[in-house]
Design an enzyme around this catalytic site. Sequence first.
Site, PDB file in Angstrom:
ATOM      1  N   SER A  61       0.807  -1.219   0.000  1.00 49.77           N
ATOM      2  CA  SER A  61       0.000   0.000   0.000  1.00 49.77           C
ATOM      3  C   SER A  61       0.839   1.267   0.000  1.00 49.77           C
ATOM      4  CB  SER A  61      -0.901   0.004   1.238  1.00 49.77           C
ATOM      5  OG  SER A  61      -1.609  -1.195   1.357  1.00 49.77           O
TER       6      SER A  61
HETATM    7  N1  SAH Z   1       0.135  -4.834   4.613  1.00 45.84           N
HETATM    8  C1  SAH Z   1       0.612  -4.894   3.256  1.00 45.84           C
HETATM    9  C2  SAH Z   1      -0.516  -4.906   2.270  1.00 45.84           C
HETATM   10  C3  SAH Z   1      -0.453  -6.069   1.361  1.00 45.84           C
HETATM   11  S1  SAH Z   1      -1.770  -6.139   0.182  1.00 45.84           S
HETATM   12  C4  SAH Z   1       1.590  -3.770   3.010  1.00 45.84           C
HETATM   13  O1  SAH Z   1       2.534  -3.643   3.765  1.00 45.84           O
HETATM   14  O2  SAH Z   1       1.459  -2.998   2.081  1.00 45.84           O
HETATM   15  C5  SAH Z   1      -2.990  -7.077   1.001  1.00 45.84           C
HETATM   16  C6  SAH Z   1      -2.643  -8.514   1.282  1.00 45.84           C
HETATM   17  O3  SAH Z   1      -3.804  -9.128   1.860  1.00 45.84           O
HETATM   18  C7  SAH Z   1      -2.290  -9.345   0.058  1.00 45.84           C
HETATM   19  O4  SAH Z   1      -0.997  -9.871   0.217  1.00 45.84           O
HETATM   20  C8  SAH Z   1      -3.353 -10.457   0.041  1.00 45.84           C
HETATM   21  O5  SAH Z   1      -2.859 -11.707  -0.390  1.00 45.84           O
HETATM   22  C9  SAH Z   1      -3.773 -10.492   1.500  1.00 45.84           C
HETATM   23  N2  SAH Z   1      -5.089 -11.093   1.763  1.00 45.84           N
HETATM   24  C10 SAH Z   1      -6.251 -10.962   1.054  1.00 45.84           C
HETATM   25  N3  SAH Z   1      -7.229 -11.669   1.647  1.00 45.84           N
HETATM   26  C11 SAH Z   1      -6.699 -12.252   2.766  1.00 45.84           C
HETATM   27  C12 SAH Z   1      -7.207 -13.109   3.786  1.00 45.84           C
HETATM   28  N4  SAH Z   1      -8.476 -13.527   3.796  1.00 45.84           N
HETATM   29  N5  SAH Z   1      -6.370 -13.499   4.766  1.00 45.84           N
HETATM   30  C13 SAH Z   1      -5.064 -13.115   4.782  1.00 45.84           C
HETATM   31  N6  SAH Z   1      -4.518 -12.303   3.840  1.00 45.84           N
HETATM   32  C14 SAH Z   1      -5.323 -11.885   2.839  1.00 45.84           C
END
Ligand code: SAH
Length: 216
Positions: A61
């Site tokens: 993000s």
């Molecule tokens: N916190 C991260 C954001 C990653 S994007 C950062 O530092 O920028 C969001 C993430 O959520 C993705 O890697 C995706 O695979 C994960 N995600 C989506 N649905 C999920 C679920 N039900 N449980 C765990 N992770 C999930």
Amino acid sequence: MRRRRTTQDALLAAARRAGVSDERVLAAVAAVPREHFVPPGAESEAALDRPIVIGSGQTTSQPSLIASMLAALELTGTERVLEIGTGFGYQTALLAQLAAEVYSIERIASLADRAREHLAACGIEGVEVVVGDGTRGLPEAAPFDAVVISAAAREVPSALASQVTDGGRVVAPVGPSGAQTVVRYTVRDGRLQDARRLTAVRFVPLIADDDTTGRG
Ligand code: SAH
């Protein structure tokens, strides 16, 4: 070393511009080298206050948005925190500076592996990255004082509130795709209350294991 300092300074300035004033959050942004949490070849983009594609259809993000969401958790350093959606682990690394214990769930195993590598390479400890479906929370490690969700759903999964301490915070992007808002809730009597809308956003979808629509 020079480039790293510049990256963190740029992201610190971006967080301040976004209105983040929590000194602990700002110190965490200044401490974590984002270029260690992006794919090879994307290091030069790490200083930009923009999302970066990390593969598997996911993005890390916008850093100032992450800083705003973490500030909304109002952490003091003693808390147990659950992060849902580890991605490449940048936000996880920030959380490790802000709380006592951090659990992070990621549904895509290869991303969780990368995140663990990145955290270890930065010498970050006190974090447990778990592969699984975060819509169920992490009952075996509950209760948590704060939960941050990094992927959007129509509403906060119902399993979570009961895993949060009384007075604890949940920060999550909620709403239909195209109209998502980051909302901060306070949990009281096992229920999400005091919803406070923070900012309009676009997040990747939160996808449950039993989701048959394929888009959260
Ligand atoms: N916190 C991260 C954001 C990653 S994007 C950062 O530092 O920028 C969001 C993430 O959520 C993705 O890697 C995706 O695979 C994960 N995600 C989506 N649905 C999920 C679920 N039900 N449980 C765990 N992770 C999930």
